[in-house]
Design a protein around this motif. Structure first.
Motif, mmCIF file in Angstrom:
data_model
loop_
_atom_site.group_PDB
_atom_site.id
_atom_site.type_symbol
_atom_site.label_atom_id
_atom_site.label_comp_id
_atom_site.label_asym_id
_atom_site.label_seq_id
_atom_site.Cartn_x
_atom_site.Cartn_y
_atom_site.Cartn_z
ATOM 1 N N GLY A 13 0.809 -1.342 0.066
ATOM 2 C CA GLY A 13 0.328 -0.271 0.490
ATOM 3 C C GLY A 13 0.941 1.323 0.111
ATOM 4 O O GLY A 13 -0.153 1.917 0.188
ATOM 5 N N THR A 15 2.007 2.642 -2.365
ATOM 6 C CA THR A 15 1.596 4.279 -3.331
ATOM 7 C C THR A 15 -0.057 5.278 -2.908
ATOM 8 O O THR A 15 -0.602 6.058 -2.646
ATOM 9 C CB THR A 15 1.535 3.517 -4.861
ATOM 10 N N SER A 16 -0.864 3.595 -3.028
ATOM 11 C CA SER A 16 -2.333 4.678 -1.499
ATOM 12 C C SER A 16 -1.759 5.324 -0.299
ATOM 13 O O SER A 16 -2.517 6.064 -0.838
ATOM 14 C CB SER A 16 -2.854 3.019 -1.774
ATOM 15 N N CYS A 20 -2.393 9.159 -0.397
ATOM 16 C CA CYS A 20 -3.360 9.667 0.290
ATOM 17 C C CYS A 20 -2.116 11.130 1.330
ATOM 18 O O CYS A 20 -2.817 11.949 2.203
ATOM 19 C CB CYS A 20 -3.834 8.886 1.467
ATOM 20 N N ASP A 159 -10.982 2.964 0.839
ATOM 21 C CA ASP A 159 -10.439 3.914 0.717
ATOM 22 C C ASP A 159 -10.360 4.860 2.410
ATOM 23 O O ASP A 159 -9.393 5.542 2.665
ATOM 24 C CB ASP A 159 -11.394 4.856 0.099
ATOM 25 N N VAL A 162 -8.010 3.805 3.972
ATOM 26 C CA VAL A 162 -6.289 4.412 3.298
ATOM 27 C C VAL A 162 -6.208 5.691 4.169
ATOM 28 O O VAL A 162 -4.954 5.571 4.843
ATOM 29 C CB VAL A 162 -6.679 3.933 1.658
#
Length: 180
Positions: A13, A15-16, A20, A159, A162
């Protein structure tokens, strides 16, 4: 001036969470693999094929040093980046390193969904994928766990998950909390 390096296995994760977190903190986001692709006008896979792993790792090291000169940035590294040359020591000397730690079963579930886009994984069944992740994580463990912050990033299905991880990391980075 802030410089944060996100490290961890593919599918963790980086990049995700990085996108954010960069929005939350008002920092620029750089994905090292995408940066390499834009500079060399070739995909990471093409570079791997043409230059071999050793040649790719040299390019990666050079580009890491380039992006490490940027200020107010969050850099998402490739899964192997901290494990070659002196990259981990270099990142620690030039910013804050954050290891997004995820279990083998969870990484297997995540990567099973996108293995068609990851050439190293595409021909592996679920059991082979799990074995590959377990073996590779074991080899990389010492590098990953040198991070300034070790953050459990297990729950990342939505989302909202994240955002929750990015918010928690922001608090840790802002308040200078110790390893987690």
């Amino acid at each position: 001036m802030k410089r944060i390096f996100l490290i961890g296995f593919m599918g963790a994760g980086k990049t995700s969470v990085g996108v954010c977190l960069s929005k939350n903190m008002g920092l620029t986001f750089v994905d090292l693999d995408h940066y390499i692709e834009s500079r060399y006008l070739k995909s990471v896979q093409q570079l791997f094929t043409e230059k071999g792993e050793a040649g790719f790792r040299e390019i990666e090291q050079k580009m890491l040093r380039e992006v490490a000169t940027f200020e107010d940035v969050i850099i998402s590294t490739g899964g192997g980046t901290p494990c070659f040359f002196d990259n981990m020591e270099y990142m620690k000397a030039h910013g804050t390193t954050v290891y997004l730690k995820v279990s083998v079963p969870e990484l297997t579930n995540r990567l099973e969904l996108c293995k068609g886009t990851r050439p190293l994984l595409k021909d592996k069944n679920k059991e082979e994928l799990m074995d590959y992740i377990r073996e590779t994580l074991l080899k990389r463990k010492n590098n990953y766990e040198q991070a300034d912050v070790v953050f459990e990033a297990e729950a990342m299905e939505t989302d909202t998950d994240v955002l929750s991880i990015a918010n928690a990391l922001e608090r840790i980075l802002y308040y200078g909390s110790d390893r987690r």
